[in-house]
Design an enzyme around this catalytic site. Structure first.
Site, PDB file in Angstrom:
ATOM      1  N   ASP A  55     -11.501  -9.806   3.414  1.00 49.67           N
ATOM      2  CA  ASP A  55     -12.152 -10.953   3.864  1.00 49.67           C
ATOM      3  C   ASP A  55     -13.506 -10.314   4.661  1.00 49.67           C
ATOM      4  O   ASP A  55     -13.771  -9.547   4.987  1.00 49.67           O
ATOM      5  CB  ASP A  55     -10.353 -11.815   4.421  1.00 49.67           C
TER       6      ASP A  55
ATOM      7  N   GLU B 212       1.007  -1.448  -0.378  1.00 46.62           N
ATOM      8  CA  GLU B 212      -0.194   0.291   0.140  1.00 46.62           C
ATOM      9  C   GLU B 212       1.072   1.576  -0.535  1.00 46.62           C
ATOM     10  O   GLU B 212       0.899   1.996  -0.883  1.00 46.62           O
ATOM     11  CB  GLU B 212      -0.984   0.044   0.891  1.00 46.62           C
TER      12      GLU B 212
HETATM   13  N1  ADE Z   1      -7.410  -6.903   8.138  1.00 42.99           N
HETATM   14  C1  ADE Z   1      -7.806  -7.391   7.354  1.00 42.99           C
HETATM   15  N2  ADE Z   1      -9.080  -8.528   7.512  1.00 42.99           N
HETATM   16  C2  ADE Z   1      -8.778  -8.590   9.149  1.00 42.99           C
HETATM   17  C3  ADE Z   1      -8.963  -9.122   9.502  1.00 42.99           C
HETATM   18  N3  ADE Z   1     -10.337 -10.788   9.207  1.00 42.99           N
HETATM   19  N4  ADE Z   1      -9.353  -9.111  10.767  1.00 42.99           N
HETATM   20  C4  ADE Z   1      -8.565  -8.195  11.400  1.00 42.99           C
HETATM   21  N5  ADE Z   1      -8.019  -7.559  10.626  1.00 42.99           N
HETATM   22  C5  ADE Z   1      -7.716  -7.315   9.100  1.00 42.99           C
END
Ligand code: ADE
Length: 249
Positions: free
Chosen positions: A216, A12
């Site tokens: 996610d 990033e």
């Molecule tokens: N950053 C991206 N996905 C995440 C997750 N599932 N838990 C914590 N930080 C994150």
């Protein structure tokens, strides 16, 4: 105006540095701070690394040593809210630390001796970034390319605004994300830094905004390659939104 741009991951930061023609490296607190310009606006870009302490340290150094007058954090997050899907963008309107709990001395989630659990982001800065995020997501293939849109199934991405929660855990099991949703029903997404920066900026009275791409669903469902997603999707969205934001100033 001198704006601090914070990323948690190398890819990033690399996308940000690609857009800065003249950045100069300065070392502080074990980090590289990149001082330069983006569309003629003064920028200090930095990798916070992961977690609340790393993010808080980074924010304090940006403010005290580099004199930034606002901070924008970009990165990824796990989706918690209904309809918050992989490839969507979330603009934080407030932050909360989901792993702080000094009960029974203080209510669960409250940051002791501040009287609050939720720390707001700056309405004007967040609103401007929301508008640019909507414009970018109207045509995702323009930013990502049609092949990446097809690969990750990002045909109709959305922009969400609201509560993001932060904690020093990568949430990657269905029971844990379900517990978070039960305890904090209005949480849109979970990540590991934003609430720390929000608290620091609140203490200093500094405008803060955070833009997160959902990578996610914070559960144990099999998921696409996280690093590739950051590289191909999240970094590109963040850079495109910031590019449009700086272009509009
Ligand atoms: N950053 C991206 N996905 C995440 C997750 N599932 N838990 C914590 N930080 C994150």
């Amino acid at each position: 105006m001198r704006i601090g741009l914070v990323s948690a991951m190398h890819q990033e930061l690399a996308a940000v540095l690609d857009r800065m023609p003249d950045e100069q490296r300065q070392r502080a607190a074990g980090r590289d701070f990149w001082v330069g310009h983006w569309h003629g606006h003064e920028v200090v870009a930095v990798l916070s690394r992961v977690g609340k302490v790393a993010a808080a340290t980074t924010a304090v150094v940006l403010i005290e040593r580099f004199g930034v007058d606002r901070i924008v954090f970009t990165g990824t997050a796990g989706g918690l809210g209904d309809g918050v899907r992989v490839g969507d963008l979330v603009l934080a309107r407030e932050f909360l630390q989901h792993d702080i709990d000094a009960s029974p001395l203080f209510p669960r989630f409250e940051v002791p001796l501040t009287g609050r659990a939720r720390f707001p982001t700056d309405a004007e800065l967040s609103g401007a970034l929301t508008a640019t995020a909507r414009a970018v997501l109207a045509a995702p293939a323009d930013t990502l390319g049609a092949d990446v849109v097809a690969e990750f199934g990002l045909q109709a991405p959305r922009v969400h605004e609201g509560l993001i929660v932060s904690g020093d855990r990568f949430v990657a099991t269905t029971p844990e994300s379900a517990a978070l949703r039960r305890a904090l029903p209005d949480a849109l997404a979970v990540e590991m830094e934003g609430a720390a920066v929000a608290q620091v900026c609140h203490d200093y009275g500094l405008p803060f905004a955070a833009l997160r791409t959902i990578s996610d669903r914070a559960d144990d469902a099999a998921h696409v390659d996280f690093m590739r997603f950051i590289d191909q999707v999240a970094s590109r969205y963040s850079a495109a939104v910031l590019e449009a934001y700086f272009g509009s100033l």
